[in-house]
Scaffold this motif. Structure first.
Motif, PDB file in Angstrom:
ATOM      1  N   GLN A 136      24.776 -54.870 -35.718  1.00  0.00           N
ATOM      2  CA  GLN A 136      24.862 -55.274 -34.126  1.00  0.00           C
ATOM      3  C   GLN A 136      23.449 -55.372 -33.716  1.00  0.00           C
ATOM      4  O   GLN A 136      22.533 -54.842 -34.226  1.00  0.00           O
ATOM      5  CB  GLN A 136      25.681 -54.364 -33.496  1.00  0.00           C
ATOM      6  N   GLU A 137      23.167 -55.971 -32.609  1.00  0.00           N
ATOM      7  CA  GLU A 137      21.882 -55.934 -31.854  1.00  0.00           C
ATOM      8  C   GLU A 137      21.426 -54.646 -31.872  1.00  0.00           C
ATOM      9  O   GLU A 137      22.236 -53.665 -31.172  1.00  0.00           O
ATOM     10  CB  GLU A 137      21.790 -56.801 -30.586  1.00  0.00           C
TER      11      GLU A 137
ATOM     12  N   GLU B  95      18.718 -68.353 -36.922  1.00  0.00           N
ATOM     13  CA  GLU B  95      19.199 -68.833 -35.544  1.00  0.00           C
ATOM     14  C   GLU B  95      19.088 -67.516 -34.347  1.00  0.00           C
ATOM     15  O   GLU B  95      19.023 -67.875 -33.423  1.00  0.00           O
ATOM     16  CB  GLU B  95      20.549 -69.422 -35.638  1.00  0.00           C
ATOM     17  N   HIS B  96      19.131 -66.291 -34.996  1.00  0.00           N
ATOM     18  CA  HIS B  96      19.184 -65.243 -34.039  1.00  0.00           C
ATOM     19  C   HIS B  96      18.114 -64.078 -34.923  1.00  0.00           C
ATOM     20  O   HIS B  96      18.482 -62.957 -35.299  1.00  0.00           O
ATOM     21  CB  HIS B  96      20.623 -64.529 -34.308  1.00  0.00           C
TER      22      HIS B  96
ATOM     23  N   GLY C 299      15.214 -61.222 -34.778  1.00  0.00           N
ATOM     24  CA  GLY C 299      15.246 -59.962 -33.942  1.00  0.00           C
ATOM     25  C   GLY C 299      15.484 -58.702 -34.438  1.00  0.00           C
ATOM     26  O   GLY C 299      15.638 -58.770 -35.669  1.00  0.00           O
TER      27      GLY C 299
ATOM     28  N   LEU D 266      18.050 -55.744 -35.922  1.00  0.00           N
ATOM     29  CA  LEU D 266      19.446 -55.444 -36.154  1.00  0.00           C
ATOM     30  C   LEU D 266      19.669 -54.252 -36.691  1.00  0.00           C
ATOM     31  O   LEU D 266      18.805 -53.632 -37.314  1.00  0.00           O
ATOM     32  CB  LEU D 266      19.754 -56.482 -37.371  1.00  0.00           C
TER      33      LEU D 266
ATOM     34  N   GLN E  49      24.338 -61.826 -40.312  1.00  0.00           N
ATOM     35  CA  GLN E  49      24.204 -61.847 -38.963  1.00  0.00           C
ATOM     36  C   GLN E  49      23.273 -62.495 -38.371  1.00  0.00           C
ATOM     37  O   GLN E  49      23.550 -63.228 -37.256  1.00  0.00           O
ATOM     38  CB  GLN E  49      24.045 -60.179 -38.658  1.00  0.00           C
ATOM     39  N   ALA E  50      22.122 -62.657 -38.772  1.00  0.00           N
ATOM     40  CA  ALA E  50      21.006 -63.650 -38.150  1.00  0.00           C
ATOM     41  C   ALA E  50      21.312 -65.240 -38.378  1.00  0.00           C
ATOM     42  O   ALA E  50      20.643 -65.765 -37.758  1.00  0.00           O
ATOM     43  CB  ALA E  50      19.514 -63.211 -38.921  1.00  0.00           C
ATOM     44  N   LYS E  51      21.981 -65.341 -39.308  1.00  0.00           N
ATOM     45  CA  LYS E  51      22.400 -66.964 -39.419  1.00  0.00           C
ATOM     46  C   LYS E  51      21.406 -67.906 -39.918  1.00  0.00           C
ATOM     47  O   LYS E  51      20.458 -68.126 -39.265  1.00  0.00           O
ATOM     48  CB  LYS E  51      22.898 -67.481 -38.085  1.00  0.00           C
TER      49      LYS E  51
ATOM     50  N   GLN F  94      18.980 -70.928 -40.819  1.00  0.00           N
ATOM     51  CA  GLN F  94      19.154 -72.323 -40.193  1.00  0.00           C
ATOM     52  C   GLN F  94      19.243 -73.239 -41.762  1.00  0.00           C
ATOM     53  O   GLN F  94      18.766 -72.878 -42.748  1.00  0.00           O
ATOM     54  CB  GLN F  94      17.722 -72.547 -39.589  1.00  0.00           C
TER      55      GLN F  94
END
Length: 182
Positions: free
Chosen positions: A23-24, A54-55, A57, A59, A73-75, A77
């Protein structure tokens, strides 16, 4: 592109069912304990994911999580080069994962040196397999043995403990000892 989609499908289909591991993470200004102490306890491992995701930052993951868990989680590209990272590598608190784009050659600055360090040395308690293989005479098997020893023993307490790692004899130890720190 098709290879990336297939890899992601395989990761999702063959992964055991469980609650999401990540989770963030909120920005925490308190000092973080050493990676070995956070993994020895049940504290989450906080990592940064950057690059072709895509995300990007911070984690927060369960101890023992792997790069594949973070990338789920970060998906990634569509143009991400998943072959450029070791998906099976265990994560360490404070680690940064950089996912390159296909054809991209990553050049990142050296990690900041710990206080009192002469700089440019590799941390035995934080280095990834790819960082450890940069040491003279250290291949992937030896790097994996160093990480396995680190995880099994709660981290290195001294550089001399390298001599206890399978595959590191006196000559190899002498060649790398001055290039590593805790």
């Amino acid at each position: 592109m098709l290879a990336i989609v297939l890899l992601l499908v395989v990761l999702v289909v063959f992964r055991p069912q469980r609650e999401p591991l990540m989770q963030e993470a909120s920005l925490d200004t308190r000092p973080h304990p050493e990676a070995s102490s956070s993994q020895a306890s049940n504290e989450p491992v906080v990592i940064a994911v950057v690059g072709a995701v895509e995300h990007p930052g911070l984690l927060s993951l369960d101890p023992g999580s792997r790069v594949a868990d973070a990338l789920e989680q970060a998906k990634p590209q569509p143009d991400a080069d998943l072959a450029g990272v070791n998906l099976a590598e265990k994560l360490v608190d404070g680690q940064q994962i950089t996912l390159p784009r296909i054809g991209e050659v990553l050049s990142r600055p050296e990690d900041p040196a710990p206080p009192g360090d002469a700089g440019g040395k590799i941390s035995l308690n934080r280095a990834s397999i790819s960082e450890l293989t940069a040491l003279a005479g250290v291949g992937e098997k030896t790097a994996a043995a160093i990480i396995e020893y680190r995880e099994a023993n709660g981290g290195f307490q001294s550089v001399e403990q390298l001599q206890e790692v399978k595959g590191i004899g006196p000559a190899k130890y002498a060649a790398i000892a001055e290039h590593v720190v805790l």
